[in-house]
Design a protein around this motif. Structure first.
Motif, PDB file in Angstrom:
ATOM      1  N   ASP A 308       0.849  -1.192   0.000  1.00 56.24           N
ATOM      2  CA  ASP A 308       0.000   0.000   0.000  1.00 56.24           C
ATOM      3  C   ASP A 308       0.883   1.239   0.000  1.00 56.24           C
ATOM      4  N   GLU A 311      -1.506   7.759  -0.900  1.00 59.57           N
ATOM      5  CA  GLU A 311      -2.282   8.277  -2.021  1.00 59.57           C
ATOM      6  C   GLU A 311      -1.564   9.435  -2.699  1.00 59.57           C
ATOM      7  N   ARG A 330      -3.188   3.735  -1.231  1.00 60.87           N
ATOM      8  CA  ARG A 330      -3.730   3.069  -2.405  1.00 60.87           C
ATOM      9  C   ARG A 330      -3.022   1.733  -2.575  1.00 60.87           C
ATOM     10  N   ARG A 331      -3.802   0.680  -2.759  1.00 66.59           N
ATOM     11  CA  ARG A 331      -3.241  -0.664  -2.887  1.00 66.59           C
ATOM     12  C   ARG A 331      -2.704  -0.853  -4.305  1.00 66.59           C
ATOM     13  N   ALA A 347      -8.616  -6.197   0.133  1.00 73.15           N
ATOM     14  CA  ALA A 347      -9.053  -5.230  -0.876  1.00 73.15           C
ATOM     15  C   ALA A 347      -8.271  -5.421  -2.175  1.00 73.15           C
ATOM     16  N   PRO A 348      -8.896  -5.213  -3.325  1.00 75.88           N
ATOM     17  CA  PRO A 348      -8.227  -5.444  -4.607  1.00 75.88           C
ATOM     18  C   PRO A 348      -7.245  -4.334  -4.947  1.00 75.88           C
ATOM     19  N   ARG A 351      -7.595  -0.055  -5.027  1.00 74.18           N
ATOM     20  CA  ARG A 351      -8.532   0.450  -4.032  1.00 74.18           C
ATOM     21  C   ARG A 351      -7.833   1.466  -3.123  1.00 74.18           C
ATOM     22  N   THR A 352      -8.527   2.551  -2.805  1.00 71.49           N
ATOM     23  CA  THR A 352      -8.022   3.552  -1.865  1.00 71.49           C
ATOM     24  C   THR A 352      -8.559   3.230  -0.477  1.00 71.49           C
ATOM     25  N   LEU A 353      -7.658   3.177   0.514  1.00 67.11           N
ATOM     26  CA  LEU A 353      -8.003   2.779   1.876  1.00 67.11           C
ATOM     27  C   LEU A 353      -7.637   3.897   2.840  1.00 67.11           C
TER      28      LEU A 353
END
Length: 702
Positions: A308, A311, A330-331, A347-348, A351-353
């Protein structure tokens, strides 16, 4: 000793006296150790006293060489070969004393475990006459059995303990009385007794010794730790060769095993780091670099890995130094991508976490320290479970150990890498954490390089495109088509440009250039030259003078660069052109009938070389002819001859095609994939046949 006495009589005669070969405490016993090849590697002081040789005189010699020259050396060799084959042997041999007299010795030899290698030998020896004096008191066997540091046990044919020596009692933490009459599983239930008994059964059945069998487990002597022992099993036989039991010698090799395991783990870590240096950072793409990190770590370090990135980093913005209020990530990497139920829960990619300030993800970023939960359980995930059911789901799927490593680079942290182990894999330890941090740090530098490259590349593209003519409005009598193709992501943007400038008296300047270099610096120099050319061209200066002014502009730079350049002043009414070339690829001309050729012009030297005169060439073109200007990115290709490429260019130009379609044809055929260099292309139709007939100039020009 009779030379023709059979070896069976020797071993039988010595067996009654020497047993285990040690007369310790009764008469001097020499200890000699050999390697697998029979050469002496140890010679103790008693051996020196017994035979007179110092260690330096015998170490490295074959043990059989110490036999008396008058004796049957083949007999001694046979004894040693039998011992080397894994059989405990005893016998009487005649040795050669250093003073020159023969000496009769009783010996006992046994193999020493050597792992995957052939065993070496331990040889105990004593003066035969002295041994015979004490034989009746059985001090030979009792002395060695009692004093040997090696654990020794004797089993009957039912594999029940008959006797154990003090060393083995100490290893097992069980007294002699608790051994005798019992089987292994009854005395030591927490070791691999089933495998040991199977090995001893084989020894009883076929008579072949088993060497270096590993006994693993816990004993009452150390009930809290696993230990490893090397065991050797030899069949005991009566005078007729029938089995009467098994003797076992046991050596504790736990420390050696730990050293070997640590060395193997170190080699594995080094191999993984070497592999990472090759596989991570093969491109300057953020997503690819993150995925390469995840794939390198699976399965050598973890079963599931996710990467990850902040962002801001993923968006190409310079990351800040603080993460007040939480972290948005972001992953960009995950392995395995498919086939793993655990990975599917996470999460794929893309994806933003978002994580709060107190979350482990955020803390790993803020503190720039790894985070480890060696044993993941319900209590360990309780805090996270209040926000999502994924931790509990991962626990149920067998995830039992978890760690995170930050990704620091150039003073800032760019993201975090998470590692999971599933099923029966051992928990993560401090060595795994150190390896994870090394991998994350290496990948972080690659990620930061990709981020900075992307930013510089985008800056250079924006700068260059902003300086190219956005809306070319040619004067009457000129039709224009142009294309610009920036370099691929593997190579940085260069300094190619073109322009069309209206001049007095209806003439037009067509120009194209290429600053040698890449990146923002080349684009900036290109912009400076482009502006200078526009200003100088409007002064209607002669081409040679204009080029010298451009050279002066390059010389004013703190880091001068070279640039190729071609300047053509054309009169669309007459088709006359004046072309000046400064090291640039030759232009092509397409006649109205579709025939194409390269203009033969003096090549000149690139701008910035200095000291070389430029030559302007007069060219007369039929009205409606095409003048094709291009940079070297269009015709240069790795592994291809430039003359072949130029011939291909003229072939593609042959015929009559609309200008825009002709541009597309050239780019499609000459640069079908991502360009290794910038490409600038400018095609101009100079006048038209119809205009020439109306003006009465067509026949004159022809």
């Amino acid at each position: 000793m009779s030379d023709d006495m059979p070896i069976e009589e020797l071993t039988g005669g010595a067996g009654a006296a020497s047993g285990a070969g040690g007369w310790l405490g009764v008469l001097p016993v020499a200890l000699v150790a050999t390697g697998a090849d029979g050469r002496i590697v140890r010679w103790d002081p008693v051996a020196q006293e017994l035979l007179g040789y110092r260690a330096s005189e015998v170490v490295g010699r074959h043990v059989v060489e110490l036999m008396h020259p008058g004796a049957d050396r083949s007999l001694g060799s046979s004894l040693w070969e039998a011992a080397a084959a894994g059989h405990g042997v005893m016998g009487v041999v005649t040795a050669w004393h250093r003073d020159g007299h023969p000496l009769e010795l009783e010996i006992w030899a046994c193999p020493v475990p050597g792992g995957d290698r052939s065993p070496g030998m331990l040889v105990f020896a004593a003066d035969a006459s002295g041994a015979r004096r004490v034989r009746g008191a059985s001090a030979v066997w009792d002395g060695l059995f009692a004093r040997s540091p090696v654990g020794i046990a004797v089993f009957d044919t039912q594999l029940r303990f008959l006797q154990v020596n003090p060393a083995l009692q100490l290893m097992n933490g069980v007294q002699q009385a608790a051994h005798v009459g019992r089987r292994l599983a009854q005395v030591l239930p927490e070791v691999n007794t089933g495998e040991m008994e199977e090995a001893m059964h084989q020894v009883l059945e076929n008579g072949e010794a088993v060497l270096d069998f590993r006994r693993i487990g816990r004993t009452p002597a150390d009930p809290d730790h696993d230990r490893v022992w090397s065991c050797s099993f030899v069949r005991l036989e009566d005078a007729h060769g029938l089995p009467i039991g098994v003797t076992a010698s046991i050596i504790d090799i736990t420390a050696q095993q730990q050293v070997e395991a640590e060395a193997a783990a170190s080699r594995g870590r080094l191999a993984l780091l070497n592999e990472a240096s090759v596989r991570i950072g093969t491109t300057l793409e953020l997503e690819r670099t993150a995925q390469e990190l995840a794939e390198v770590a699976v399965p050598h370090l973890a079963d599931v890995v996710i990467v990850d990135v902040l962002e801001t980093v993923a968006a190409g913005v310079t990351p800040g130094t603080g993460l007040v209020g939480g972290a948005t990530l972001r992953r960009l990497g995950k392995a395995p991508l498919s086939g793993s139920p655990v990975a599917d829960v996470l999460a794929p990619l893309g994806r933003t976490l978002s994580f709060p300030a107190a979350a482990p993800y955020t803390q790993a970023l803020v503190q720039r320290q790894p985070f480890l939960i060696a044993h993941l359980d319900t209590r360990a995930v309780a805090a996270a479970a209040r926000h999502t059911d994924k931790p509990e789901r991962l626990l149920r799927m067998g995830v039992h150990s978890f760690m995170m490593a930050p990704m620091p680079a150039r003073g800032v942290v760019l993201g975090v890498v998470s590692f999971c182990r599933v099923g029966t894999a051992r928990p993560f330890d401090s060595a795994d954490v150190a390896l994870a941090c090394d991998l994350a740090a290496r990948a972080a530098v690659c990620v930061d390089n990709a981020r900075m490259y992307s930013r510089e590349h985008d800056t250079a593209v924006i700068l260059q495109r902003s300086m190219l003519p956005q809306h070319v409005t040619p004067p009457p009598g000129i039709d224009i088509a142009h294309r610009y193709l920036s370099a691929s992501d593997v190579n940085e943007v260069g300094g190619d440009w073109y322009d069309v400038i209206a001049l007095p008296d209806g003439k037009v300047a067509l120009l194209i250039g290429d600053v040698m270099g890449h990146g923002t610096a080349a684009a900036a120099v290109m912009g400076r030259l482009s502006s200078s050319v526009r200003a100088l061209a409007r002064l209607d200066l002669p081409a040679v003078e204009l080029l010298h002014h451009l050279e002066a502009a390059l010389a004013d730079l703190s880091d001068p660069l070279l640039a190729t350049f071609l300047y053509a002043v054309c009169d669309p009414r007459t088709g006359h052109c004046q072309v000046t070339r400064a090291g640039h690829p030759p232009p092509a001309v397409v006649a109205p009938d579709g025939t194409a050729h390269l203009l033969q012009l003096p090549a000149g030297a690139p701008l910035g070389v200095g000291g070389i005169d430029f030559i302007t060439t007069e060219v007369a073109m039929a009205p409606g002819s095409l003048l094709v200007l291009y940079t070297d990115g269009l015709v240069e290709a790795r592994g291809r001859d430039i003359d072949e490429r130029l011939a291909e260019l003229t072939h593609l130009l042959t015929g009559t095609t609309p200008l825009a379609d002709l541009c597309d044809t050239l780019l499609t055929h000459l640069a079908p994939a991502s360009a290794d260099d910038d490409i600038a292309l400018l095609i101009a139709r100079i006048g038209s046949p119809e205009a020439a007939v109306a003006d009465g100039t067509e026949s004159k020009d022809r």
